[in-house]
Design an enzyme around this catalytic site. Structure first.
Site, PDB file in Angstrom:
ATOM      1  N   GLU A  52      61.791  61.657  34.167  1.00 17.56           N
ATOM      2  CA  GLU A  52      62.579  62.002  33.154  1.00 17.56           C
ATOM      3  C   GLU A  52      64.061  61.789  33.475  1.00 17.56           C
ATOM      4  OE1 GLU A  52      60.165  65.496  32.503  1.00 17.56           O
ATOM      5  OE2 GLU A  52      60.693  65.541  30.381  1.00 17.56           O
ATOM      6  N   ASP A 195      66.337  45.690  12.947  1.00 20.71           N
ATOM      7  CA  ASP A 195      64.954  45.974  13.616  1.00 20.71           C
ATOM      8  C   ASP A 195      64.530  44.594  13.764  1.00 20.71           C
ATOM      9  OD1 ASP A 195      62.217  46.277  14.015  1.00 20.71           O
ATOM     10  OD2 ASP A 195      62.142  47.912  12.537  1.00 20.71           O
ATOM     11  N   THR A 221      60.037  46.268  19.067  1.00 23.86           N
ATOM     12  CA  THR A 221      58.915  46.475  19.703  1.00 23.86           C
ATOM     13  C   THR A 221      58.845  45.259  20.875  1.00 23.86           C
ATOM     14  OG1 THR A 221      57.634  45.175  18.305  1.00 23.86           O
ATOM     15  CG2 THR A 221      57.682  47.522  17.823  1.00 23.86           C
ATOM     16  N   LYS A 224      54.844  42.069  20.121  1.00 21.28           N
ATOM     17  CA  LYS A 224      54.937  41.186  19.000  1.00 21.28           C
ATOM     18  C   LYS A 224      55.093  39.743  19.738  1.00 21.28           C
ATOM     19  CE  LYS A 224      55.263  44.511  15.534  1.00 21.28           C
ATOM     20  NZ  LYS A 224      55.966  45.708  15.649  1.00 21.28           N
ATOM     21  N   ARG A 230      52.373  47.071  24.802  1.00 25.80           N
ATOM     22  CA  ARG A 230      52.926  47.722  23.552  1.00 25.80           C
ATOM     23  C   ARG A 230      54.284  48.840  23.825  1.00 25.80           C
ATOM     24  NH1 ARG A 230      50.475  47.810  19.056  1.00 25.80           N
ATOM     25  NH2 ARG A 230      49.033  46.324  19.913  1.00 25.80           N
TER      26      ARG A 230
HETATM   27  N1  DSN Z   1      52.607  47.674  12.535  1.00 22.22           N
HETATM   28  C1  DSN Z   1      53.491  46.787  12.651  1.00 22.22           C
HETATM   29  C2  DSN Z   1      53.095  45.435  11.852  1.00 22.22           C
HETATM   30  O1  DSN Z   1      52.148  45.180  11.817  1.00 22.22           O
HETATM   31  O2  DSN Z   1      53.788  44.855  11.346  1.00 22.22           O
HETATM   32  C3  DSN Z   1      54.824  47.206  12.275  1.00 22.22           C
HETATM   33  O3  DSN Z   1      54.994  48.275  12.860  1.00 22.22           O
END
Ligand code: DSN
Length: 413
Positions: A52, A195, A221, A224, A230
């Protein structure tokens, strides 16, 4: 003791999932396949450590090497996106967005974000979320032609005087004019947030506009198009550093997941390689190739097509719903997700559209030639959505194709 010796049920489920990933066509646009290097860091002993705090300012002893790992991830993220500050601790995209709101906007103040059915995200203020109870979300939409309606954003910004203007979408397939948004925000005294969860890899590779040098805060994120583990991340201007760090920890999270952070560091190194630039270019080329197939076969593409990695398709003119198309494609070994279309007339559980994308199949090495075949199979499976025999025949052909593009060939649990 080895997992396979200790826990048969878990081992078998993992091996079945491995086979599903190997034999199928993964076309959910938010999914991807990490490298073996990323997997190794993710499964490393860094998971054992509490840390932390932030590098060199921890609430626990023994954090020397953990500091090295987290600082690597921070430095690489800053370099990759040209950011003044990076916080790599958010557990995923939703917590990253929540932390950004907490850092920048007082409860009850207004945030202007995109409507979910027009490509926005639940965490951009959908009424079913808790965050919609904390902040006052006002929503803008796309034009009837399907593009971001900058005039609508400007009019709503002037009317509602938001504290924050939010762009960046999870089902929108077109480029974003960040300069235009920034000038609207400046006019009304709003902060700017993007985002970029879906398109972070394309931005890192220079294949899409980068909001990081322009906007106050950018969330993403890491799993992707960026092809990392993740997780989530926040990039921001130096002036927001303290507020962002405080919002993530101790504001919202406890101990950071340092094994995931180590894997983020590896993924950011990979994303800076020339091969990743080529990968991102191919993701877009593959999406364009699919766009041509669907246009030729008379499908209704939302937003008029794609500039990025995804396509949103209204399948109802073909006589099926989104859920029926998703189920049929599943049987054919092609994984997509049902998705709402702008101003969706149906329910979210059985909407009009399907959303599909190319990041994962591009990681496997597939190119335009394969896209032609895949687009044809998708069309055939949708037409034959009630014909299990035909769907099984397509599944066998899919299996033949995926066998030519091996995925984790050495892996077995
Ligand atoms: N769950 C993601 C998506 O599939 O676009 C977005 O959070």
């Amino acid at each position: 003791m080895l997992l396979s010796e200790y826990d048969k049920a878990t081992t078998e489920a993992l091996n079945r999932e491995l086979v599903r990933q190997q034999e199928g066509l993964e076309m959910i646009p938010s999914e991807n396949f990490v490298s073996e290097a990323v997997l190794t860091a993710l499964g490393s002993i860094a998971t054992n450590k509490y840390a932390e705090g932030y590098p060199s300012k921890r609430y626990y002893g023994g954090c020397h090497e953990i500091d090295v790992l987290e600082q690597l991830a921070i430095d690489r993220a800053k370099e990759l996106f040209g950011a003044e500050h990076a916080n790599v601790q958010p557990l995923s995209g939703a917590p990253a967005n929540l932390a950004a709101y907490v850092a920048l906007v007082e409860p009850g103040e207004t945030i202007l974000g995109m409507d979910l059915s027009h490509g926005g995200h639940l965490t951009h203020g959908h009424p079913v979320t808790h965050i919609a109870k904390v902040w006052n979300f006002v929503r803008y939409k796309t034009t009837p032609e399907g593009l971001i309606d900058y005039d609508d954003i400007e009019a709503k910004a002037r009317e509602h005087k938001p504290k924050l203007i939010l762009v960046g979408y999870s089902a929108y397939s077109r480029e974003i004019d960040y300069e235009r948004i920034k000038s609207i925000a400046d006019e009304v005294g709003a902060l700017t947030m993007a985002d970029i969860a879906h398109i972070a890899g394309l931005i890192a590779a220079g294949e899409m506009n980068n909001p990081v040098p322009i906007f106050d805060v950018v969330t993403t994120t890491t799993h992707k198009t960026l092809r990392g583990p993740r997780g989530g991340m926040i990039l921001c201007k130096k002036k927001h550093r303290k507020a962002i760090n405080k919002a993530v920890f101790p504001g919202l999270q406890g101990g950071p997941h340092e094994n995931v952070i180590a894997a983020k560091a590896v993924a950011f190194k990979e994303a800076a390689e020339p091969e990743f630039k080529e990968y991102a270019r191919q993701i877009k080329a593959n999406a364009k190739a699919l766009e041509s197939v669907f246009n030729e076969r008379g499908y209704k593409l939302m937003f008029g097509g794609t500039d990025n990695h995804l396509l949103l398709i209204d399948v109802t003119p073909k006589g099926v719903t989104g859920a029926q198309a998703e189920a049929a494609l599943d049987k054919a070994g092609i994984t997509v997700n049902k998705n709402s279309i702008p101003d969706e007339p149906r329910s979210p559980m059985d909407p009009s559209g399907i959303r599909l994308g190319t990041p994962a199949i591009t990681t496997r090495g597939m190119k335009e030639e394969e896209m032609k075949q895949i687009g044809a199979w998708i069309d055939e499976a949708i037409q034959a959505w009630e014909d299990d025999e035909k769907l099984e025949a397509i599944r066998q052909e899919v299996k033949g194709l995926t066998a030519r593009f091996p995925l984790y060939p050495e892996l077995k649990y």
